[in-house]
Design an enzyme around this catalytic site. Structure first.
Site, PDB file in Angstrom:
ATOM      1  N   GLU A  58     -17.546 -78.462  56.057  1.00 11.78           N
ATOM      2  CA  GLU A  58     -17.707 -77.010  56.225  1.00 11.78           C
ATOM      3  C   GLU A  58     -16.436 -76.254  55.851  1.00 11.78           C
ATOM      4  O   GLU A  58     -16.362 -75.040  56.012  1.00 11.78           O
ATOM      5  CB  GLU A  58     -18.127 -76.702  57.667  1.00 11.78           C
ATOM      6  CG  GLU A  58     -19.625 -76.781  57.904  1.00 11.78           C
ATOM      7  CD  GLU A  58     -20.200 -78.195  57.904  1.00 11.78           C
ATOM      8  OE1 GLU A  58     -21.161 -78.423  57.155  1.00 11.78           O
ATOM      9  OE2 GLU A  58     -19.696 -79.074  58.618  1.00 11.78           O
ATOM     10  N   GLY A 106     -15.193 -82.423  57.713  1.00 11.90           N
ATOM     11  CA  GLY A 106     -14.608 -81.241  57.081  1.00 11.90           C
ATOM     12  C   GLY A 106     -15.435 -80.625  55.969  1.00 11.90           C
ATOM     13  O   GLY A 106     -14.942 -79.759  55.247  1.00 11.90           O
ATOM     14  N   ARG A 155     -15.855 -90.351  69.107  1.00 13.11           N
ATOM     15  CA  ARG A 155     -17.029 -91.154  69.467  1.00 13.11           C
ATOM     16  C   ARG A 155     -16.693 -92.566  69.891  1.00 13.11           C
ATOM     17  O   ARG A 155     -17.593 -93.364  70.127  1.00 13.11           O
ATOM     18  CB  ARG A 155     -18.056 -91.098  68.334  1.00 13.11           C
ATOM     19  CG  ARG A 155     -18.447 -89.651  68.054  1.00 13.11           C
ATOM     20  CD  ARG A 155     -19.667 -89.402  67.220  1.00 13.11           C
ATOM     21  NE  ARG A 155     -19.799 -87.958  67.064  1.00 13.11           N
ATOM     22  CZ  ARG A 155     -19.247 -87.237  66.084  1.00 13.11           C
ATOM     23  NH1 ARG A 155     -18.573 -87.841  65.119  1.00 13.11           N
ATOM     24  NH2 ARG A 155     -19.373 -85.918  66.056  1.00 13.11           N
ATOM     25  N   ASN A 184     -23.026 -83.218  54.186  1.00 13.92           N
ATOM     26  CA  ASN A 184     -23.552 -82.124  53.371  1.00 13.92           C
ATOM     27  C   ASN A 184     -22.594 -81.726  52.244  1.00 13.92           C
ATOM     28  O   ASN A 184     -21.391 -81.888  52.351  1.00 13.92           O
ATOM     29  CB  ASN A 184     -23.807 -80.895  54.250  1.00 13.92           C
ATOM     30  CG  ASN A 184     -22.547 -80.380  54.928  1.00 13.92           C
ATOM     31  OD1 ASN A 184     -22.085 -80.959  55.895  1.00 13.92           O
ATOM     32  ND2 ASN A 184     -21.977 -79.302  54.427  1.00 13.92           N
ATOM     33  N   ASP A 240     -27.815 -77.754  54.785  1.00 17.98           N
ATOM     34  CA  ASP A 240     -26.819 -78.423  55.638  1.00 17.98           C
ATOM     35  C   ASP A 240     -27.381 -79.685  56.273  1.00 17.98           C
ATOM     36  O   ASP A 240     -27.169 -79.961  57.443  1.00 17.98           O
ATOM     37  CB  ASP A 240     -26.295 -77.436  56.714  1.00 17.98           C
ATOM     38  CG  ASP A 240     -25.192 -78.015  57.591  1.00 17.98           C
ATOM     39  OD1 ASP A 240     -24.525 -78.953  57.153  1.00 17.98           O
ATOM     40  OD2 ASP A 240     -25.009 -77.508  58.718  1.00 17.98           O
ATOM     41  N   ASP A 259     -26.640 -82.973  56.375  1.00 24.50           N
ATOM     42  CA  ASP A 259     -25.772 -84.160  56.270  1.00 24.50           C
ATOM     43  C   ASP A 259     -26.611 -85.445  56.402  1.00 24.50           C
ATOM     44  O   ASP A 259     -27.422 -85.544  57.315  1.00 24.50           O
ATOM     45  CB  ASP A 259     -24.769 -84.230  57.425  1.00 24.50           C
ATOM     46  CG  ASP A 259     -23.842 -83.045  57.577  1.00 24.50           C
ATOM     47  OD1 ASP A 259     -24.340 -81.920  57.701  1.00 24.50           O
ATOM     48  OD2 ASP A 259     -22.619 -83.254  57.622  1.00 24.50           O
TER      49      ASP A 259
HETATM   50  O1  LIG Z   1     -19.678 -82.044  57.656  1.00 29.46           O
HETATM   51  C1  LIG Z   1     -18.846 -82.356  58.510  1.00 29.46           C
HETATM   52  O2  LIG Z   1     -17.697 -82.720  58.231  1.00 29.46           O
HETATM   53  C2  LIG Z   1     -19.276 -82.340  59.926  1.00 29.46           C
HETATM   54  C3  LIG Z   1     -18.539 -82.942  60.933  1.00 29.46           C
HETATM   55  C4  LIG Z   1     -19.026 -82.958  62.268  1.00 29.46           C
HETATM   56  C5  LIG Z   1     -18.171 -83.680  63.247  1.00 29.46           C
HETATM   57  O3  LIG Z   1     -17.212 -84.332  62.769  1.00 29.46           O
HETATM   58  O4  LIG Z   1     -18.347 -83.649  64.452  1.00 29.46           O
HETATM   59  C6  LIG Z   1     -20.298 -82.335  62.527  1.00 29.46           C
HETATM   60  C7  LIG Z   1     -20.958 -81.751  61.414  1.00 29.46           C
HETATM   61  N1  LIG Z   1     -20.458 -81.768  60.172  1.00 29.46           N
HETATM   62  C8  LIG Z   1     -22.242 -81.116  61.543  1.00 29.46           C
HETATM   63  O5  LIG Z   1     -22.788 -80.613  60.535  1.00 29.46           O
HETATM   64  C9  LIG Z   1     -22.878 -81.071  62.809  1.00 29.46           C
HETATM   65  O6  LIG Z   1     -23.998 -80.557  62.958  1.00 29.46           O
HETATM   66  C10 LIG Z   1     -22.210 -81.657  63.918  1.00 29.46           C
HETATM   67  C11 LIG Z   1     -22.593 -81.758  65.258  1.00 29.46           C
HETATM   68  C12 LIG Z   1     -21.582 -82.408  65.877  1.00 29.46           C
HETATM   69  C13 LIG Z   1     -21.465 -82.755  67.293  1.00 29.46           C
HETATM   70  O7  LIG Z   1     -20.613 -83.581  67.622  1.00 29.46           O
HETATM   71  O8  LIG Z   1     -22.241 -82.207  68.107  1.00 29.46           O
HETATM   72  N2  LIG Z   1     -20.609 -82.730  64.982  1.00 29.46           N
HETATM   73  C14 LIG Z   1     -20.966 -82.273  63.772  1.00 29.46           C
HETATM   74 CA   LIG Z   2     -21.731 -80.962  58.259  1.00 34.06          CA
END
Ligand SMILES: O=C(O)c1cc(C(=O)O)c2c(n1)C(=O)C(=O)c1cc(C(=O)O)[nH]c1-2
Ligand SMILES: [Ca+2]
Length: 557
Positions: free
Chosen positions: A185, A183, A123, A253, A296, A298
């Site tokens: 998940e 991480g 990002r 989350n 979920d 977050d």
């Molecule tokens: O719980 C996590 O570690 C984690 C990391 C990320 C990420 O780093 O992009 C996302 C998510 N969760 C997540 O739940 C999610 O919906 C999500 C969407 C995106 C994206 O860039 O479109 N990243 C992430």
């Molecule tokens: Ca997540």
């Protein structure tokens, strides 16, 4: 060029034509006072130049990378990253964009891409001294010389062997780079870490899940030792309040995502906002949104720091569909309001406690509205907002004059099937989610404005597709983009659409604005990546036609 100091970062808003913070200022406002592009002139906005970037290569479980970065601009020099963490310095002078250098950190695409839940994401960059500071998906903090593009030094901060990745931009606070981790998940134990940019060493690392015996550890119960793999990632860049010396950062989350019976208790500090003492990382206060979360949701969203009616607030648009204001001096709840059209997991937030009405502190496993909650008794559940949330990582923006807060909304429901987890299900570098989503419902979007004086929705501009890019506010406009390719400007008060351009790619990144040679420009990265393709595309079938791409668009009058 001048080095970037804490003093300049504190006064970033005085550098009107620059954009030297990820979120524009420490308060996270993404508000520019530039006015050449305004509601009268915006109809004349046209493409000034474009530049092709790279980073769409596949890796791990991902077929391609995308662009989610916010460009940084200092005195006409722009710094952007692609999904694999390459950093580009672009000279924007003279009405065109010229690549000065590209730093390729040689990210280990297989190693990291195999444990990135949600896309090949990066990002953006941060500035400090004569360095540009970035992250890589494989867990490094990289410091690049601004003039030469040579890597000055780097440090491994996160460990993909444990399922850790980094997708957010660093936050620079007082000669430290603050890093968050992804991480949740994959059964990680989340943290926020500070690196001293002078000594190149770690100053502190605060775990988002308390260790045995620490305050909050009593919120992880049951026989599974669930805290060790409890998630609580921190993958979106936070904000900083210099007056109280507090870093405000959101926590993701709990894991496993959809089997909350595996981890009885409230599961602190998952789904919480944390106030951290900057020098030590010590947790000063917390506010939890969705205790023992089974959806979920977050709470990683950036917290904007705003002062309203004599109160110092932190405001956050949570994935659970509610916008929250808490007192940023102590974490006390102030208000919550739904910013999505449809919420089905709870009847609402109790205005006295700030907790969902169905939350029962005497229960170890929360069911909220049980018919809409995945559990052993209700294997398949539909809930709204869906599991990507009412608002995901794309940042909000705040107009301090109008006191309006603009949220890029995912108006959604989806279906989740619950799977019971055991300690045997927990394996390094494997998904540990307790089920998975499907998408039988169409998902749309909106820009929703909240009046922070009242905490009430002040307007909604509906969009055909979910907003996966984020917001920019100027005195009389707001800007955003759609995954179908449109970049648009809305009237800051009425939210009427005043201008739109079809980029021909998918917008998955926030717009920003800057000046060079006395002229105002609007910049946005275009290239659909992130989570949508893999996990949610069935809810927006038309987006299957959007091709991977990697382009910087820059507009001017
Ligand atoms: O719980 C996590 O570690 C984690 C990391 C990320 C990420 O780093 O992009 C996302 C998510 N969760 C997540 O739940 C999610 O919906 C999500 C969407 C995106 C994206 O860039 O479109 N990243 C992430
Ligand atoms: Ca997540």
């Amino acid at each position: 060029a001048d080095g970037v100091t804490q003093d300049r970062l504190l006064n970033a808003d005085k550098e009107e034509g620059n954009w030297i913070h990820h979120h524009k200022n420490f308060a996270g406002h993404r508000y520019s006072t530039l006015t050449q592009i305004n509601k009268d002139t915006v109809k004349n906005l046209k493409v000034a130049w474009t530049l092709q970037l790279g980073g769409i290569e596949p890796g791990g479980i991902w077929s391609h990378g995308g662009l989610e970065g916010t460009p940084i601009v200092e005195n006409g020099m722009m710094y952007v990253t692609d999904g694999w963490g390459s950093l580009y310095k672009i000279d924007t002078r003279g009405g065109t964009g010229r690549l000065v250098w590209k730093m390729d950190p040689k990210t280990d695409k297989e190693w990291a891409g195999a444990v990135a839940c949600c896309g090949v994401n990066n990002r953006g960059a941060a500035l400090w001294g004569d360095l540009v500071v970035t992250h890589t998906l494989d867990g490094r903090l990289v410091a690049t010389n601004k003039e030469t593009g040579q890597v000055a030094w780097q440090r491994q901060v996160a460990d993909p062997d444990k399922g850790e990745t980094i997708t957010g931009a660093p936050l620079i606070v007082k000669d430290m780079a603050i890093s968050g981790v992804g991480g949740a998940e994959y059964g990680i134990r989340g943290w926020i870490a500070a690196t001293d940019l002078k000594s190149e060493k770690e100053v502190w690392r605060t775990f988002t899940i308390p260790g045995k015996g620490e305050p909050g550890s009593e919120t992880w119960k049951g026989p599974n030792n669930a805290a060790v793999s409890g998630g609580g990632s921190t993958w979106v860049t936070g904000t900083f309040d210099p007056a109280t010396d507090t870093i405000v950062w959101g926590v993701g989350n709990p894991g496993p995502d959809w089997d909350n019976a595996y981890r009885p208790g409230d599961n602190l500090y998952t789904d919480s906002t944390l106030g951290l003492e900057a020098a030590t990382g010590k947790i000063k206060w917390h506010f939890q949104h969705t205790p023992n979360d089974p959806y979920d949701y977050d709470s990683v969203s950036e917290n904007l720091l705003v002062d309203v009616g004599g109160r110092k607030l932190a405001i956050e648009a949570d994935r659970n569909g509610f916008g929250y204001a808490v007192d940023r001096t102590n974490g006390q709840f102030v208000w919550a309001t739904p910013f999505v059209k449809k919420v089905t997991w709870t009847k609402g937030i109790n205005p006295d406690t700030g907790k969902p009405f169905e939350y029962d502190p005497n229960k170890d496993v929360q069911r909220y509205i049980a018919a809409n909650t995945p559990s052993a008794e209700n294997k398949t559940a539909d809930f709204c907002p869906g599991n990507m949330g009412g608002k995901n990582w794309p940042p909000t923006a705040y107009n301090p004059t109008l006191q309006l807060w603009y949220i890029p909304v995912i108006e959604s429901c989806n279906r989740v099937t619950h799977e019971e987890m055991t300690t045997a299900s927990l394996k390094p570098r494997e998904f540990f989610t307790g089920g998975g989503p499907t998408n039988p419902f169409r998902i749309t979007g909106s820009v929703t404005a909240i009046d922070v004086k009242t905490g009430k929705v002040a307007g909604k501009h509906e969009t055909q597709f979910p907003l996966l890019g984020g917001m920019l506010a100027t005195p009389d406009l707001v800007f955003t983009g759609e995954p179908s390719g449109g970049v648009m400007a809305l009237d800051a008060k009425s939210l009427d659409k005043l201008w739109e351009f079809r980029t021909g790619g998918g917008v998955n990144a926030p717009p920003m604005t800057f000046t060079v040679d006395g002229k105002q420009y609007l910049a946005i990265l275009v290239g659909l990546g992130g989570a949508w393709d893999k996990w949610f595309i069935d809810s927006t079938p038309e987006l299957k036609n959007i091709q991977p791409g990697s382009t910087l668009y820059v507009f001017a009058l």
